[in-house]
Design a protein around this motif. Sequence first.
Motif, short mmCIF file in Angstrom:
data_model
loop_
_atom_site.label_atom_id
_atom_site.label_comp_id
_atom_site.label_asym_id
_atom_site.label_seq_id
_atom_site.Cartn_x
_atom_site.Cartn_y
_atom_site.Cartn_z
N LEU A 19 -9.25 42.21 -30.12
CA LEU A 19 -9.61 42.04 -28.75
C LEU A 19 -10.00 43.16 -27.97
O LEU A 19 -9.77 43.51 -27.04
CB LEU A 19 -8.79 41.26 -27.89
CG LEU A 19 -8.34 39.80 -28.23
CD1 LEU A 19 -7.53 39.21 -27.07
CD2 LEU A 19 -9.66 38.98 -28.63
N LEU A 92 -9.82 34.38 -24.48
CA LEU A 92 -9.64 35.64 -24.95
C LEU A 92 -10.52 36.83 -24.36
O LEU A 92 -11.70 36.48 -23.90
CB LEU A 92 -9.92 35.72 -26.38
CG LEU A 92 -9.43 34.57 -27.42
CD1 LEU A 92 -9.93 34.83 -28.76
CD2 LEU A 92 -7.70 34.53 -27.11
N HIS A 173 -5.16 39.12 -23.50
CA HIS A 173 -5.91 40.08 -23.44
C HIS A 173 -5.12 41.36 -23.69
O HIS A 173 -3.83 41.43 -23.98
CB HIS A 173 -6.56 40.19 -21.98
CG HIS A 173 -5.29 40.59 -20.87
ND1 HIS A 173 -5.21 41.95 -20.68
CD2 HIS A 173 -4.40 39.52 -20.37
CE1 HIS A 173 -4.00 42.04 -19.65
NE2 HIS A 173 -4.05 40.57 -19.44
#
Length: 223
Positions: A19, A92, A173
């Motif tokens: 991410l 996400l 996150h």
Amino acid sequence: MFLRFLAGRARQAEALYILGDLFEVWVGDDIDDPYHNRITAALRAAGDAGLKIFVMHGNRDFALGEQFAAAAGITLLPDPYDLTLPEWSFVLSHGDALCLDDHAYQAYRAKVRDPEWQRKMRAKPRVLRSLLGRYIRWRSARRKRDHRTVYADLQPAATDDFLRDHAYATFIHGHTHRAATHDHFVDGIHVERWVLADWHEDRGEALLWDGETLTRETLLPES
């Protein structure tokens, strides 16, 4: 440690989601950098072995492009990304878009995410961009050594609105350097927010979804 993870533990999964901020800095897919090339090759090897790999842009590697994606054998994800699995739903994000109280950073983010700005940046000579990348890495390392550095957190009201917009899905996150699991109660609904941990020389961490539960898995240099 990350290369060992790609060659071993990660391949036991169906998919890997990274991410953002995989790289400290990225100044163009055309830069021939041995350090970056080694990581790109490791991603390709893991993908060739059957692991599906998805990468999201971060605030440091926002310039990752399709040339990198092809070389690494990965799929670039939009931010945010709704991940709906048979058992559960997740949303996400890198997370920086919700750090709205850091006005200077948001102005910077708006500039560097602008397609025209990125086009002009990529048009600069590779030597100049390589020097810029070295400078950014040096500046980042110096900032990390300064223990007084405080990173902005997500704005609570904006985060609640974000969770509403994404149907109260479990939120994952990074970006804030504040690994934790938060409980949000939005419109009477309990929503979990999982913040990814940084990776350091002595330890790393991955979140593992086994179809029933989400857990943190610690990774050590020799594991």
